[in-house]
Design an enzyme around this catalytic site. Structure first.
Site, PDB file in Angstrom:
ATOM      1  N   GLU A   6       0.884  -1.167   0.000  1.00  7.46           N
ATOM      2  CA  GLU A   6       0.000   0.000   0.000  1.00  7.46           C
ATOM      3  C   GLU A   6       0.921   1.216   0.000  1.00  7.46           C
ATOM      4  O   GLU A   6       1.645   1.454   0.967  1.00  7.46           O
ATOM      5  CB  GLU A   6      -0.901  -0.006   1.233  1.00  7.46           C
ATOM      6  CG  GLU A   6      -1.981   1.053   1.218  1.00  7.46           C
ATOM      7  CD  GLU A   6      -3.121   0.742   0.254  1.00  7.46           C
ATOM      8  OE1 GLU A   6      -3.941   1.636   0.024  1.00  7.46           O
ATOM      9  OE2 GLU A   6      -3.181  -0.393  -0.275  1.00  7.46           O
ATOM     10  N   ASP A  19      -4.293  11.358   8.276  1.00 12.46           N
ATOM     11  CA  ASP A  19      -3.087  10.778   8.853  1.00 12.46           C
ATOM     12  C   ASP A  19      -2.644  11.484  10.124  1.00 12.46           C
ATOM     13  O   ASP A  19      -2.823  12.692  10.280  1.00 12.46           O
ATOM     14  CB  ASP A  19      -1.948  10.816   7.829  1.00 12.46           C
ATOM     15  CG  ASP A  19      -2.197   9.859   6.677  1.00 12.46           C
ATOM     16  OD1 ASP A  19      -2.374   8.661   6.960  1.00 12.46           O
ATOM     17  OD2 ASP A  19      -2.231  10.296   5.513  1.00 12.46           O
TER      18      ASP A  19
END
Length: 262
Positions: free
Chosen positions: A48, A59
């Protein structure tokens, strides 16, 4: 077919998928290539890979920092070049992209999907695109045979979980908790109910992400019914802590992966 082959092989072996996340170009493109090759040779199930973005809202601080490091020299052209090199290096491993919507839409949706197909990419997950906007990308994904991944979150309604299950291809990205990415000492929530709901709607494998940093977390995820895990922040932290020593970084990554896979 790469995801299907991977999951079929793992099922026969009664193993969980282990998929690492790193940001392309972190800390630079030369090291990034070596880091990802090390992940592959260490036995990870798939990859990924993130496209660096200036405002990575999904994030936490560790992966935000990796975006900032990569952005010092990142470009879409360099990302595509690295993806081609990785596909040439290994024609079999599934390669997934994690990108923010602005990057894809500013490039041009259909052009982006056409380009990543040419690079040998298998899937795309758009971190900040809600399910309700799925029609903006699904046609291009299907046209270029790219599997579109959607997120199933702990706060989602049953209807939204159904949509995530029905429209995700390759796998469903199932969040272990709400909030942003980041390594955790413990998995805070039991995702078994979400995973059970997803599997009632679709046989598409459910992978657990957010907070995976220890081997015990993978065992927990398996007990919850997950088909595998995605691990990002704990791995990216190793990169952050070894920016002055590439060999040490690669050895520690190898050791970390070896300790997680079973």
């Amino acid at each position: 077919m790469r995801y299907q082959n991977m999951f079929e092989t793992l099922k026969k072996q009664d193993k969980m998928a282990f998929i690492p996340f790193v940001t392309l170009g972190d800390p630079n493109y030369e090291w990034s290539f070596e880091i990802i090759k090390t992940l592959i040779t260490s036995g990870v199930s798939a990859l990924e890979l993130g496209f660096a973005f200036s405002d990575p809202v999904a994030d936490g601080v560790t992966i935000q920092a990796s975006h900032l490091r990569a952005l010092k020299h990142a470009s879409m052209a360099k990302n595509f070049q690295l993806l081609r090199a990785l596909r040439d290096y290994n024609p079999h491993i599934p390669i997934g992209l994690l990108a923010y919507a602005n990057l894809i839409f500013s490039y041009g949706v259909d052009g982006f999907y056409a380009q990543i197909k040419e690079c040998g990419v298998d899937s795309v997950l758009i971190a900040d695109m809600p399910l309700i906007e799925k029609e903006l990308v699904i046609k291009s994904a299907q046209k270029h045979q790219i599997k579109q991944i959607f997120i199933a979150s702990p706060n989602a309604s049953v209807k939204d979980l159904e949509q995530a299950a029905m429209h995700s291809q390759g796998y469903i990205y199932t969040l272990a908790r709400s909030g942003v990415t980041g390594a955790s000492r413990i998995l805070e929530n039991d995702a078994s109910a979400i995973i059970k709901t997803l599997k009632a709607f679709s046989p598409t494998p459910a992978l657990l992400g957010f907070g995976i940093s220890q081997k015990e977390h993978i065992k927990n995820a398996k007990e919850m019914g997950a088909d595998g895990v995605i691990c990002g922040s704990a791995l990216v932290k190793i990169i952050e802590e070894n920016l002055n020593n590439e060999n040490a970084m690669l050895e520690k990554i190898k050791g970390f992966i070896g300790g997680m896979i079973f």
